[in-house]
Design a protein around this motif. Structure first.
Motif, mmCIF file in Angstrom:
data_model
loop_
_atom_site.group_PDB
_atom_site.id
_atom_site.type_symbol
_atom_site.label_atom_id
_atom_site.label_comp_id
_atom_site.label_asym_id
_atom_site.label_seq_id
_atom_site.Cartn_x
_atom_site.Cartn_y
_atom_site.Cartn_z
ATOM 1 N N LEU A 105 0.830 -1.199 0.000
ATOM 2 C CA LEU A 105 0.000 0.000 0.000
ATOM 3 C C LEU A 105 0.868 1.253 0.000
ATOM 4 C CD1 LEU A 105 -2.702 -1.027 2.612
ATOM 5 C CD2 LEU A 105 -3.003 -0.845 0.154
ATOM 6 N N GLU A 106 0.370 2.260 -0.709
ATOM 7 C CA GLU A 106 1.103 3.516 -0.793
ATOM 8 C C GLU A 106 0.125 4.673 -0.701
ATOM 9 O OE1 GLU A 106 4.152 5.823 -3.887
ATOM 10 O OE2 GLU A 106 3.597 3.731 -4.204
ATOM 11 N N MET A 107 0.505 5.705 0.045
ATOM 12 C CA MET A 107 -0.296 6.918 0.136
ATOM 13 C C MET A 107 0.139 7.871 -0.967
ATOM 14 S SD MET A 107 -2.737 8.190 2.184
ATOM 15 C CE MET A 107 -2.478 7.684 3.890
ATOM 16 N N LEU A 108 -0.799 8.212 -1.851
ATOM 17 C CA LEU A 108 -0.500 9.106 -2.978
ATOM 18 C C LEU A 108 -1.130 10.462 -2.741
ATOM 19 C CD1 LEU A 108 -1.348 6.646 -5.910
ATOM 20 C CD2 LEU A 108 0.873 7.006 -4.824
ATOM 21 N N ARG A 109 -0.408 11.512 -3.107
ATOM 22 C CA ARG A 109 -0.939 12.870 -3.077
ATOM 23 C C ARG A 109 -0.882 13.402 -4.493
ATOM 24 N NH1 ARG A 109 1.663 11.780 1.557
ATOM 25 N NH2 ARG A 109 0.678 12.406 3.526
ATOM 26 N N ILE A 110 -2.045 13.595 -5.080
ATOM 27 C CA ILE A 110 -2.131 13.924 -6.503
ATOM 28 C C ILE A 110 -2.859 15.243 -6.673
ATOM 29 C CG2 ILE A 110 -2.969 13.149 -8.755
ATOM 30 C CD1 ILE A 110 -3.035 10.293 -7.578
ATOM 31 N N VAL B 116 -8.730 9.153 0.884
ATOM 32 C CA VAL B 116 -8.603 9.513 2.289
ATOM 33 C C VAL B 116 -9.080 10.934 2.541
ATOM 34 C CG1 VAL B 116 -6.985 9.780 4.200
ATOM 35 C CG2 VAL B 116 -6.688 7.911 2.559
ATOM 36 N N SER B 117 -8.713 11.857 1.647
ATOM 37 C CA SER B 117 -9.086 13.254 1.849
ATOM 38 C C SER B 117 -8.907 14.031 0.545
ATOM 39 C CB SER B 117 -8.225 13.883 2.950
ATOM 40 O OG SER B 117 -8.615 15.228 3.194
ATOM 41 N N ALA C 266 -10.289 21.413 -10.479
ATOM 42 C CA ALA C 266 -8.879 21.581 -10.844
ATOM 43 C C ALA C 266 -8.134 22.217 -9.673
ATOM 44 C CB ALA C 266 -8.759 22.446 -12.089
ATOM 45 N N GLY C 267 -6.952 21.708 -9.393
ATOM 46 C CA GLY C 267 -6.156 22.230 -8.292
ATOM 47 C C GLY C 267 -6.359 21.499 -6.983
ATOM 48 N N ASP C 268 -7.404 20.663 -6.895
ATOM 49 C CA ASP C 268 -7.590 19.859 -5.681
ATOM 50 C C ASP C 268 -6.391 18.935 -5.481
ATOM 51 O OD1 ASP C 268 -10.077 20.932 -5.233
ATOM 52 O OD2 ASP C 268 -11.207 19.164 -5.863
ATOM 53 N N MET C 269 -6.006 18.734 -4.222
ATOM 54 C CA MET C 269 -5.036 17.685 -3.926
ATOM 55 C C MET C 269 -5.804 16.478 -3.403
ATOM 56 S SD MET C 269 -1.724 17.492 -1.384
ATOM 57 C CE MET C 269 -0.654 18.408 -2.488
ATOM 58 N N ILE C 270 -5.699 15.372 -4.114
ATOM 59 C CA ILE C 270 -6.394 14.150 -3.749
ATOM 60 C C ILE C 270 -5.420 13.256 -2.985
ATOM 61 C CG2 ILE C 270 -7.761 12.207 -4.594
ATOM 62 C CD1 ILE C 270 -8.964 14.862 -5.366
ATOM 63 N N VAL C 271 -5.802 12.857 -1.783
ATOM 64 C CA VAL C 271 -4.984 11.937 -1.000
ATOM 65 C C VAL C 271 -5.621 10.551 -1.110
ATOM 66 C CG1 VAL C 271 -3.989 11.428 1.253
ATOM 67 C CG2 VAL C 271 -4.391 13.805 0.569
#
Length: 216
Positions: free
Chosen positions: A146-151, A176-177, A195-200
């Motif tokens: 598992l890996e936590m991604l911030r996109i 997650v958030s 656009a511009g949201d950071m998806i965790v």
């Protein structure tokens, strides 16, 4: 002992029936008709509202809760409720229902005390009939890399202006958030991506390409 149950479905009603004569029970449910039926049948305190919202949890008295049991049909909601209970209100024991097979260890990795799929085991845990060490035999799966991604959502991405429930996300992926500027947003089915949201996102390595394709 004070127990807050979130979700008035079959499991929520089962747990209510098991605990109502032993503990102080507060149940949170969004459907007002269900609230009325449960209140009439069990005579417990009911809060009608969204259990993933801090103000509803506070109305239920989460500040002095000993156990929080989110048992909704949405794994994302259950996860958010557990995280709020543990991190914001310092609840020592959170147990939750898992709807998607394989998510037990994922929830455990995110800090939920115990995430399992059997309501009978939940009952035993609250009654302390199941030893914590015995849970190791229940939760035997590894973390599956598992890996936590911030996109950061890019202009022109497939996800822009779409609701999360309409995105073709793999069921193994957990949002997650969402960070919109300085504001954290709890991801819900009706949440619209901008656009511009950071998806965790929490996901395995083999789903990374699918996620980036949707959000970038």
């Amino acid at each position: 002992m004070k127990v807050i149950i979130v979700g008035g479905g079959k499991i929520g009603r089962y747990l209510t029936n098991e605990f109502k004569d032993k503990y102080e029970i507060v149940l949170i449910e969004q459907d007002r008709n269900k609230c009325d039926r449960i209140r009439e049948k069990y005579g417990i305190k009911i809060i009608c509202g969204d259990g993933s919202k801090p103000e509803i949890l506070e109305e239920a008295g989460i500040e002095d809760a000993d156990v929080v049991l989110p048992v909704t049909e949405d794994d994302q909601d259950n996860l958010v409720i557990c995280q709020l209970a543990e991190r914001q209100y310092d609840v020592k024991r959170t147990f939750t229902r898992v709807n998607t097979p394989g998510n037990e260890r994922l929830f455990d990795w995110l800090g939920v005390n115990v995430a399992i799929s059997s309501s009978s085991i939940l009952t035993g845990l609250v009654n302390q009939e199941v030893a914590m060490q015995d849970l190791k035999g229940i939760l035997t799966k590894n973390h599956d890399n598992l890996e936590m991604l911030r996109i950061t959502v890019k202009n022109g991405a497939k996800a822009i202006n779409k609701k999360l429930k309409n995105l073709d996300l793999p069921i193994e992926v957990v949002l997650v958030s969402i960070l919109r500027g300085d504001k954290p947003i709890v991801p819900r089915g009706n949440t619209t991506v901008c656009a511009g949201d950071m998806i965790v996102v929490l996901a395995r390595e083999d789903f990374k390409d699918d996620i980036y394709e949707i959000f970038t």
